[in-house]
Design a protein around this motif. Structure first.
Motif, PDB file in Angstrom:
ATOM      1  N   GLU A   1      -1.802   3.694   7.621  1.00  0.00           N
ATOM      2  CA  GLU A   1      -0.833   3.565   6.476  1.00  0.00           C
ATOM      3  C   GLU A   1      -1.190   4.543   5.469  1.00  0.00           C
ATOM      4  OE1 GLU A   1       1.773   1.225   5.970  1.00  0.00           O
ATOM      5  OE2 GLU A   1       1.308   0.687   8.064  1.00  0.00           O
ATOM      6  N   ILE A   2      -0.019   5.290   4.743  1.00  0.00           N
ATOM      7  CA  ILE A   2      -0.139   6.321   3.792  1.00  0.00           C
ATOM      8  C   ILE A   2      -0.548   5.580   2.492  1.00  0.00           C
ATOM      9  CG2 ILE A   2       0.742   8.106   2.550  1.00  0.00           C
ATOM     10  CD1 ILE A   2       2.395   8.689   4.946  1.00  0.00           C
ATOM     11  N   VAL A   3      -1.739   5.848   1.808  1.00  0.00           N
ATOM     12  CA  VAL A   3      -2.246   4.966   0.713  1.00  0.00           C
ATOM     13  C   VAL A   3      -2.133   6.096  -0.531  1.00  0.00           C
ATOM     14  CG1 VAL A   3      -3.426   3.324   1.671  1.00  0.00           C
ATOM     15  CG2 VAL A   3      -4.460   5.286   1.175  1.00  0.00           C
TER      16      VAL A   3
ATOM     17  N   MET B   1      -6.438   3.178  -4.198  1.00  0.00           N
ATOM     18  CA  MET B   1      -6.442   3.363  -2.601  1.00  0.00           C
ATOM     19  C   MET B   1      -6.969   2.289  -1.977  1.00  0.00           C
ATOM     20  SD  MET B   1      -6.901   7.445  -1.814  1.00  0.00           S
ATOM     21  CE  MET B   1      -8.319   7.932  -2.548  1.00  0.00           C
ATOM     22  N   LEU B   2      -8.146   1.613  -2.142  1.00  0.00           N
ATOM     23  CA  LEU B   2      -8.767   0.596  -1.532  1.00  0.00           C
ATOM     24  C   LEU B   2      -7.786  -0.802  -1.924  1.00  0.00           C
ATOM     25  CD1 LEU B   2     -11.348  -0.402  -0.247  1.00  0.00           C
ATOM     26  CD2 LEU B   2     -11.980  -1.274  -2.409  1.00  0.00           C
ATOM     27  N   GLU B   3      -7.225  -0.875  -2.877  1.00  0.00           N
ATOM     28  CA  GLU B   3      -6.123  -1.834  -3.098  1.00  0.00           C
ATOM     29  C   GLU B   3      -4.810  -1.645  -1.989  1.00  0.00           C
ATOM     30  OE1 GLU B   3      -5.634  -3.254  -7.135  1.00  0.00           O
ATOM     31  OE2 GLU B   3      -6.768  -4.960  -6.575  1.00  0.00           O
ATOM     32  N   ARG B   4      -4.415  -0.370  -2.173  1.00  0.00           N
ATOM     33  CA  ARG B   4      -3.267  -0.188  -1.323  1.00  0.00           C
ATOM     34  C   ARG B   4      -3.825  -0.430   0.399  1.00  0.00           C
ATOM     35  NH1 ARG B   4      -0.877   5.194  -4.073  1.00  0.00           N
ATOM     36  NH2 ARG B   4      -0.031   4.195  -5.945  1.00  0.00           N
ATOM     37  N   SER B   5      -4.761  -0.517   0.439  1.00  0.00           N
ATOM     38  CA  SER B   5      -5.366  -0.578   1.989  1.00  0.00           C
ATOM     39  C   SER B   5      -5.636  -1.979   2.066  1.00  0.00           C
ATOM     40  CB  SER B   5      -6.780   0.026   2.120  1.00  0.00           C
ATOM     41  OG  SER B   5      -6.662   1.412   1.933  1.00  0.00           O
ATOM     42  N   GLY B   6      -5.338  -2.947   1.210  1.00  0.00           N
ATOM     43  CA  GLY B   6      -5.462  -4.400   1.392  1.00  0.00           C
ATOM     44  C   GLY B   6      -6.629  -5.021   1.083  1.00  0.00           C
TER      45      GLY B   6
ATOM     46  N   SER C   1       0.517   6.310 -11.967  1.00  0.00           N
ATOM     47  CA  SER C   1       0.704   7.848 -11.922  1.00  0.00           C
ATOM     48  C   SER C   1       0.381   8.361 -10.573  1.00  0.00           C
ATOM     49  CB  SER C   1      -0.358   8.407 -12.976  1.00  0.00           C
ATOM     50  OG  SER C   1      -1.661   8.058 -12.570  1.00  0.00           O
ATOM     51  N   MET C   2       0.065   7.495  -9.662  1.00  0.00           N
ATOM     52  CA  MET C   2      -0.367   8.254  -8.391  1.00  0.00           C
ATOM     53  C   MET C   2       0.963   8.035  -7.225  1.00  0.00           C
ATOM     54  SD  MET C   2      -4.219   6.608  -7.913  1.00  0.00           S
ATOM     55  CE  MET C   2      -4.356   7.102  -6.202  1.00  0.00           C
TER      56      MET C   2
END
Length: 119
Positions: A10-12, A88-93, A116-117
């Protein structure tokens, strides 16, 4: 041009190349300083692969260092690595564990920073 940070397919984070290069350089320097591997691999094709388990350990280690630091300049140097790493860690679940109300506030700050990301 942009770089893609990928976690388990997955792109984070899709970010400008200059920003990605600077972020990776900063993360590498911080990892050497705290002696915890990042979990990031840059294969050379404008992508960055994230080993999410190792990246969790890294993110929690730098977040804890940030939270326990009383030196203003140290906190300023770390925040540019801490906030995107949490995002990024949270977007990784995975939600990082800091075990304090201050840690909860840091996660909330990272969520604000996520706007902002982009993705």
């Amino acid at each position: 041009m942009s770089w893609l940070f990928e976690s388990e397919g997955e792109i984070v984070w899709d970010v400008a190349t200059q920003v990605a290069r600077l972020f990776v350089a900063e993360v590498t320097a911080v990892a050497q300083w705290i002696e915890v591997p990042t979990g990031l691999t840059v294969p050379g094709d404008d992508t960055c692969q994230i080993d999410v388990r190792q990246f969790q350990l890294f993110t929690e280690a730098i977040g804890s260092r940030y939270l326990s630091a009383s030196h203003t300049q140290l906190r300023l140097l770390l925040i540019g690595v801490v906030l995107p790493s949490i995002v990024m860690l949270e977007r990784s679940g995975i939600r990082p564990l800091f075990g304090s109300d201050v840690g909860t506030k840091l996660i909330a700050e990272a969520r604000e920073h996520a706007r902002s990301m982009g993705q």
